[in-house]
Motif scaffolding. Structure first.
Motif, PDB file in Angstrom:
ATOM      1  N   GLU A 113       0.605  -1.274   0.122  1.00  0.00           N
ATOM      2  CA  GLU A 113      -0.112  -0.054   0.068  1.00  0.00           C
ATOM      3  C   GLU A 113       0.798   1.281   0.156  1.00  0.00           C
ATOM      4  N   ARG A 153      -0.996  -1.153  -4.066  1.00  0.00           N
ATOM      5  CA  ARG A 153      -2.244  -0.276  -4.107  1.00  0.00           C
ATOM      6  C   ARG A 153      -2.126   0.969  -3.797  1.00  0.00           C
ATOM      7  N   LEU A 207      -3.526   4.337  -2.417  1.00  0.00           N
ATOM      8  CA  LEU A 207      -4.748   4.613  -1.864  1.00  0.00           C
ATOM      9  C   LEU A 207      -5.054   5.895  -2.542  1.00  0.00           C
TER      10      LEU A 207
END
Length: 358
Positions: free
Chosen positions: A186, A252, A254
């Motif tokens: 992330e 990912r 965010l």
């Protein structure tokens, strides 16, 4: 509104080890996109692979780089889209080709026209397949690669996610070939500088690399979209990312909790279209970057203007040390703006609504 996603498929995903197109992989991806469509997703594909497809059909070592790209893309794009058409037809769906250039997105009117085209396709159940028109793009006006194009398309079409499919699992905290390296799972707003981790090598068949993917992913996520970098060589990767609860290894980015407006999304990706520069002083820079209130660029804070631009053109915003801090749409012609440098009481040279800060 149906869930809307943009999927960028890299050349290395679509290309077989021996060169040429990997038809089994293309068919699998088409099958996944078709299942997503039946699950209520609007899907926009940004597909590389045309140049690699053309290179496998014809060779000429005497061609210069530009001529080779034009030749290979002209041949390969026809072959690539034909395969997509046949595979989607087997799924009972229709796809359509959208070829674009960076220059064709340089004005707001052309940008909106392209958005309308893709919107109409989606409204009629057509899968848009977008690619840069390498046959007519000139080097200095080309997208860095289709990662950059995918970022513009995703934000232009108000997608909720951009999935960038590469041939590795994501961004590693070291060399991907090192068994001690692991995927960064992330990336959060305000913590998007991954330059210490990025390998600088380019992809085998594409023009870009992981640094380009990271830069684009960071920008798009800051505009309010989730961005996922994942391995397109893995079976059912799209279905696992979107339809399952399985913990898929990927990176990912965010999204920011404050999504940019439609006009700011266009401006954010218009850096390459800039027709001039506006240099601001330290006081103006501090007001832009540190004040919580929305701040426009006033002439009193401008110390220099360069370039020949018209009202509504895009310009770069730089500080007195030459560092670029943003990009914006000007409200004056360059000749008129030059006369107002340092003055008070005039409307902003760049209004906050038309300013994107890095």
């Amino acid at each position: 509104m149906e869930k809307r996603i943009a999927i960028k498929i890299g050349s290395n995903v679509l290309t077989a080890k021996e060169g040429g197109l990997d038809l089994d992989r293309i068919k699998q991806l088409v099958s996944q996109v078709s299942k997503l469509r039946r699950q209520g997703y609007d899907v926009i594909m940004i597909s590389s692979g045309a140049v690699a497809a053309g290179r496998a059909l014809i060779s000429d070592d005497k061609l210069d780089a530009v001529s080779a790209r034009q030749l290979f893309s002209a041949i390969g794009q026809a072959k690539l889209i034909n395969h997509y058409h046949d595979f989607f037809e087997e799924e009972g769906l229709v796809c359509g080709q959208v070829l674009t250039t960076k220059e064709s997105l340089s004005t707001r009117s052309y940008y909106l026209n392209q958005r309308h085209c893709i919107e109409v396709m989606l409204q009629h159940g057509v899968i848009p397949i977008v690619n840069e028109n390498d046959t007519i793009s000139v080097t200095e006006l080309m997208f860095t690669d289709n990662d950059e194009l995918s970022g513009m398309v995703a934000t232009m079409m108000d997608a909720e996610k951009l999935i960038i499919l590469s041939n590795i699992d994501g961004i590693y905290d070291g060399n991907p070939s090192d068994p001690n390296s692991s995927v960064i799972r992330e990336v959060f707003p305000g913590k998007r500088d991954l330059s210490n981790y990025i390998q600088t090598s380019k992809s085998t068949y594409g023009r870009g690399g992981m640094q380009t993917k990271t830069n684009i992913a960071s920008k798009v996520a800051d505009e309010g979209l989730e961005v996922i970098i994942a391995n397109g060589k893995k079976d059912d990767i799209l279905l696992k990312l979107l339809l399952s609860q399985e913990d898929i290894i990927c990176t990912r980015f965010l999204p920011s909790l404050e999504p940019a407006s439609s006009i700011k999304k266009w401006i954010a990706h218009s850096d390459g279209f800039a027709r001039g520069t506006v240099t601001i002083n330290e006081g103006a820079k501090k007001a832009l970057l540190e004040d919580d209130a929305a701040t426009s660029i006033l002439f009193v804070g401008v110390v220099n203007i360069e370039g020949d631009f018209e009202k509504d053109d895009i310009v770069k915003v730089i500080d007195e040390k030459g560092n670029q801090i943003g990009v914006g749409m000007v409200q004056y012609k360059s000749n008129d703006a030059q006369k107002l440098i340092g003055t008070k009481g005039k409307k902003p040279i760049i209004h906050y609504d038309y300013l994107y800060l890095f």
